[in-house]
Enzyme design. Structure first.
Site, PDB file in Angstrom:
ATOM      1  N   GLY A  64       0.780  -1.230   0.000  1.00 24.39           N
ATOM      2  CA  GLY A  64       0.000   0.000   0.000  1.00 24.39           C
ATOM      3  C   GLY A  64       0.813   1.282   0.000  1.00 24.39           C
ATOM      4  N   GLU A  84       4.711  -6.020   1.646  1.00 22.08           N
ATOM      5  CA  GLU A  84       4.279  -6.484   0.324  1.00 22.08           C
ATOM      6  C   GLU A  84       4.057  -5.329  -0.648  1.00 22.08           C
ATOM      7  OE1 GLU A  84       1.806 -10.348   2.052  1.00 22.08           O
ATOM      8  OE2 GLU A  84       0.739  -8.486   1.648  1.00 22.08           O
ATOM      9  N   PRO A  85       5.099  -4.591  -0.978  1.00 22.01           N
ATOM     10  CA  PRO A  85       4.891  -3.487  -1.917  1.00 22.01           C
ATOM     11  C   PRO A  85       4.711  -3.998  -3.341  1.00 22.01           C
ATOM     12  CG  PRO A  85       7.223  -3.717  -1.435  1.00 22.01           C
ATOM     13  CD  PRO A  85       6.519  -4.738  -0.585  1.00 22.01           C
ATOM     14  N   ARG A  93       2.824  -1.594  -6.045  1.00 23.95           N
ATOM     15  CA  ARG A  93       2.865  -0.315  -6.751  1.00 23.95           C
ATOM     16  C   ARG A  93       4.217   0.400  -6.590  1.00 23.95           C
ATOM     17  NH1 ARG A  93      -2.010   2.454  -7.062  1.00 23.95           N
ATOM     18  NH2 ARG A  93      -2.617   1.164  -5.295  1.00 23.95           N
ATOM     19  N   ARG A 123      -7.764   2.969 -14.344  1.00 23.05           N
ATOM     20  CA  ARG A 123      -7.665   3.607 -13.027  1.00 23.05           C
ATOM     21  C   ARG A 123      -8.293   4.997 -12.985  1.00 23.05           C
ATOM     22  NH1 ARG A 123      -3.851   4.743 -10.484  1.00 23.05           N
ATOM     23  NH2 ARG A 123      -4.464   3.964  -8.444  1.00 23.05           N
ATOM     24  N   TYR A 160     -11.090   4.983 -10.294  1.00 18.82           N
ATOM     25  CA  TYR A 160     -10.745   5.615  -9.012  1.00 18.82           C
ATOM     26  C   TYR A 160     -10.608   7.125  -9.118  1.00 18.82           C
ATOM     27  CZ  TYR A 160      -8.858   0.840  -8.459  1.00 18.82           C
ATOM     28  OH  TYR A 160      -8.663  -0.507  -8.444  1.00 18.82           O
ATOM     29  N   CYS A 165     -16.040   3.243 -26.636  1.00 21.74           N
ATOM     30  CA  CYS A 165     -17.380   3.805 -26.755  1.00 21.74           C
ATOM     31  C   CYS A 165     -17.951   4.072 -25.381  1.00 21.74           C
ATOM     32  CB  CYS A 165     -18.265   2.853 -27.525  1.00 21.74           C
ATOM     33  SG  CYS A 165     -17.835   2.913 -29.243  1.00 21.74           S
ATOM     34  N   GLU A 166     -17.397   5.026 -24.719  1.00 23.10           N
ATOM     35  CA  GLU A 166     -17.863   5.356 -23.379  1.00 23.10           C
ATOM     36  C   GLU A 166     -17.306   6.732 -23.031  1.00 23.10           C
ATOM     37  OE1 GLU A 166     -18.268   2.163 -20.863  1.00 23.10           O
ATOM     38  OE2 GLU A 166     -17.996   3.316 -19.020  1.00 23.10           O
ATOM     39  N   TYR A 223      -0.983  -1.844 -11.861  1.00 27.69           N
ATOM     40  CA  TYR A 223      -2.441  -1.923 -11.999  1.00 27.69           C
ATOM     41  C   TYR A 223      -2.966  -1.341 -13.305  1.00 27.69           C
ATOM     42  CZ  TYR A 223      -1.867  -3.030  -7.078  1.00 27.69           C
ATOM     43  OH  TYR A 223      -1.464  -3.608  -5.899  1.00 27.69           O
TER      44      TYR A 223
HETATM   45  N1  LLP Z   1      -0.725  -7.001  -0.048  1.00 24.89           N
HETATM   46  C1  LLP Z   1      -2.057  -7.184  -0.028  1.00 24.89           C
HETATM   47  C2  LLP Z   1      -2.631  -8.152   0.889  1.00 24.89           C
HETATM   48  C3  LLP Z   1      -2.883  -6.460  -0.897  1.00 24.89           C
HETATM   49  O1  LLP Z   1      -4.197  -6.633  -0.856  1.00 24.89           O
HETATM   50  C4  LLP Z   1      -2.306  -5.522  -1.785  1.00 24.89           C
HETATM   51  C5  LLP Z   1      -3.124  -4.744  -2.709  1.00 24.89           C
HETATM   52  C6  LLP Z   1      -0.906  -5.372  -1.779  1.00 24.89           C
HETATM   53  C7  LLP Z   1      -0.151  -6.129  -0.881  1.00 24.89           C
HETATM   54  C8  LLP Z   1      -0.171  -4.442  -2.700  1.00 24.89           C
HETATM   55  O2  LLP Z   1      -0.544  -3.131  -2.564  1.00 24.89           O
HETATM   56  P1  LLP Z   1       0.333  -1.987  -3.287  1.00 24.89           P
HETATM   57  O3  LLP Z   1       1.651  -1.908  -2.572  1.00 24.89           O
HETATM   58  O4  LLP Z   1       0.510  -2.372  -4.698  1.00 24.89           O
HETATM   59  O5  LLP Z   1      -0.507  -0.760  -3.137  1.00 24.89           O
HETATM   60  N2  LLP Z   1      -6.229  -1.842  -8.150  1.00 24.89           N
HETATM   61  C9  LLP Z   1      -5.918  -0.830  -7.156  1.00 24.89           C
HETATM   62  C10 LLP Z   1      -5.067  -1.366  -6.057  1.00 24.89           C
HETATM   63  C11 LLP Z   1      -5.688  -2.534  -5.352  1.00 24.89           C
HETATM   64  C12 LLP Z   1      -4.737  -3.109  -4.392  1.00 24.89           C
HETATM   65  C13 LLP Z   1      -5.273  -4.310  -3.727  1.00 24.89           C
HETATM   66  N3  LLP Z   1      -4.365  -4.918  -2.826  1.00 24.89           N
HETATM   67  C14 LLP Z   1      -5.240   0.352  -7.853  1.00 24.89           C
HETATM   68  O6  LLP Z   1      -5.125   0.343  -9.059  1.00 24.89           O
HETATM   69  O7  LLP Z   1      -4.848   1.317  -7.193  1.00 24.89           O
END
Ligand code: LLP
Length: 463
Positions: free
Chosen positions: A278, A320-321, A323, A360, A364, A391-392, A421
């Site tokens: 996150g 768990e990075p 992004r 995205r 979002y 088409c949107e 993503y």
């Molecule tokens: N660990 C777990 C358990 C997760 O659910 C997620 C993301 C991550 C790690 C990785 O998160 P990150 O570091 O990539 O933010 N589709 C959305 C993001 C959904 C993320 C869901 N879980 C977007 O495009 O922003």
């Protein structure tokens, strides 16, 4: 394509419509290193290059749209995370952000572990040679077949997400004559996104087992009783695109509180704590993400402090990075198609992709930036909305962007920070073909995920 003359559309602050912008940037040709991948620069002619390669050459060779991924940048970000956390912690790259076999190999080489959340991601990881014991398997509704596959493969941990799954995994492991290492994912009552975090209402969601009401403690009780599983730790993931560490602080406090309860009740000190992913990145120049070493220091201090005050041994930390590793390493290269100035509003610039390669913005309201990259321009800024070919009317790539007023069909533009993503959430809406991912490194470019073809579409459609 020749440059057609067209009215430049509105440009001045007094006629600008509402939007997410302030003033046009001082220099439209400038590339903010916060949002562009490490090796991106402009050459003497003003053409954008990445890994030493001219984007016009990439467009010619691989077509547009294309995701262009800077492998050097990916590796250095992966390494920065690994180094920041050191040998006493684990970094699991979240494959949901973007996964391909090349990426799995880079992660392996750079010493990262991998978090997968479906059978498909698991298959990709295993087929590219990621050692199973470095894989964590996530998900709120893993199928029996997926669990069986993961246990058989010998994944390092399965993150349990419900009471039913505790029993299911234990049963499957026992059937296979194994003892599966597991963590329990808890919801700590904090949901954090970007700058703020809220401490209410977040238990009303599908992931994890709430700490509230003793549910997580009960899950631990049950897990400790079952022979097929070995409970190694507690997992928490609090949100996305987070810059402020205070949400992690509350999460760590509550998870350590549970570890203490477990110690007091069962005499067991669980050896691991996973704080999830996150961590935020810069999508535009307004975002100020922290460096991995600052994040590692902050998280380690928080957990250590909490454990000291609970008189617990500090568990091994994992993060768990997704992004924050891959997001900034890629940009999407598009060709400009039609340009439509709307009086007193803005100019609509259509590109040859859109919501099928980047959902995205529509989903979002995400903010991106964009630049003219096949040349530089001294023309004055023009307020645009960059849209796709679908088409949107919600098919928007960049809601409010200043581009040079002499922009013309055939120009190449690029949207930075699309590594996470975008390809992983790409669709075939309108039967638009998903773009390739082209990895660039030291003057060489290669396709790591090829462009979809009409044959691919027709192969799935069995008639
Ligand atoms: N660990 C777990 C358990 C997760 O659910 C997620 C993301 C991550 C790690 C990785 O998160 P990150 O570091 O990539 O933010 N589709 C959305 C993001 C959904 C993320 C869901 N879980 C977007 O495009 O922003």
């Amino acid at each position: 394509m020749s440059r057609s003359a067209h009215p430049a559309g509105p440009r001045h602050a007094d006629v600008l419509p509402e939007g997410h912008y302030t003033a046009p940037p001082a220099d439209l040709n400038a590339l903010d290193p916060k949002v562009w991948a490490e090796t991106v620069t402009r050459d003497d002619q003003g053409v954008l290059t990445v890994g030493g390669i001219d984007v016009r050459r990439l467009a010619e060779e691989f077509g547009t749209p294309a995701y262009v991924l800077d492998e050097t940048d990916f590796r250095s970000r992966a390494r920065a995370w690994r180094t920041a956390f050191g040998q006493d912690a684990d970094v699991f790259y979240a494959g949901k952000a973007f996964l391909s076999r090349a990426v799995v190999r880079w992660l392996h080489e750079e010493g990262l572990n991998l978090d997968v959340c479906s059978g498909g991601e698991l298959a990709t990881a295993l087929s590219a040679g990621m050692p199973a014991d470095r894989i964590a398997f996530h998900g709120n509704n893993k199928s029996v077949a997926e669990i069986r596959r993961a246990v058989e493969a010998g994944v390092g941990r399965i993150v349990l997400d419900s009471f039913q799954e505790i029993v299911r995994v234990a049963h499957i492991a026992q059937e296979l004559g194994k003892r599966q290492r597991v963590q329990i994912r808890v919801t700590v009552g904090v949901e954090a996104h970007t700058h703020e975090f809220i401490a209410t209402a977040h238990e009303d969601q599908k992931f994890g087992i709430p700490l509230a009401g003793g549910q997580a403690a009960e899950a631990v009780r049950r897990a400790l009783r079952l022979d097929g599983i070995e409970l190694i730790g507690i997992h928490s993931h609090i949100g996305s695109q987070i810059f402020d560490m205070s949400g992690f602080e509350v999460a760590a406090h509550r998870v350590v509180g549970l570890l203490k309860e477990i110690r007091d009740e069962h005499g067991v000190e669980l050896p691991e704590i996973d704080l999830g992913g996150g961590l935020g990145i810069a999508y535009t120049s307004d975002d100020d993400p922290r460096e991995p070493h600052e994040i590692a220091k902050a998280l380690t201090e928080i957990v250590t402090r909490e454990c000291e005050s609970a008189r617990l041994r500090t568990p091994r930390i994992s993060v768990e990075p997704g992004r924050a590793v891959v997001g900034p390493t890629a940009f999407t290269l598009y060709e400009v198609g039609t340009i439509k100035p709307l009086d007193h509003l803005r100019t609509y610039v259509s590109v040859d992709g859109g919501m099928s390669d980047n959902i995205r913005t529509a989903l979002y309201d995400a903010e991106y930036s964009i630049a003219l990259v096949s040349r530089s321009s001294d023309a004055e800024p023009m307020l645009t909305r960059v849209v796709g070919k679908h088409c949107e009317s919600g098919d928007i790539v960049v809601r409010d962007a200043f581009l040079p007023a002499d922009l013309a069909p055939g120009d190449l533009v690029a949207v930075p920070a699309t590594g996470a993503y975008c390809r992983s959430m790409a669709s075939n809406y309108n039967h638009v073909l998903r773009p390739p991912v082209v990895a660039v490194r030291d003057g060489e470019a290669r396709v790591i995920v090829r462009r979809e073809t009409e044959e691919d579409l027709l192969r799935l459609d069995v008639g």
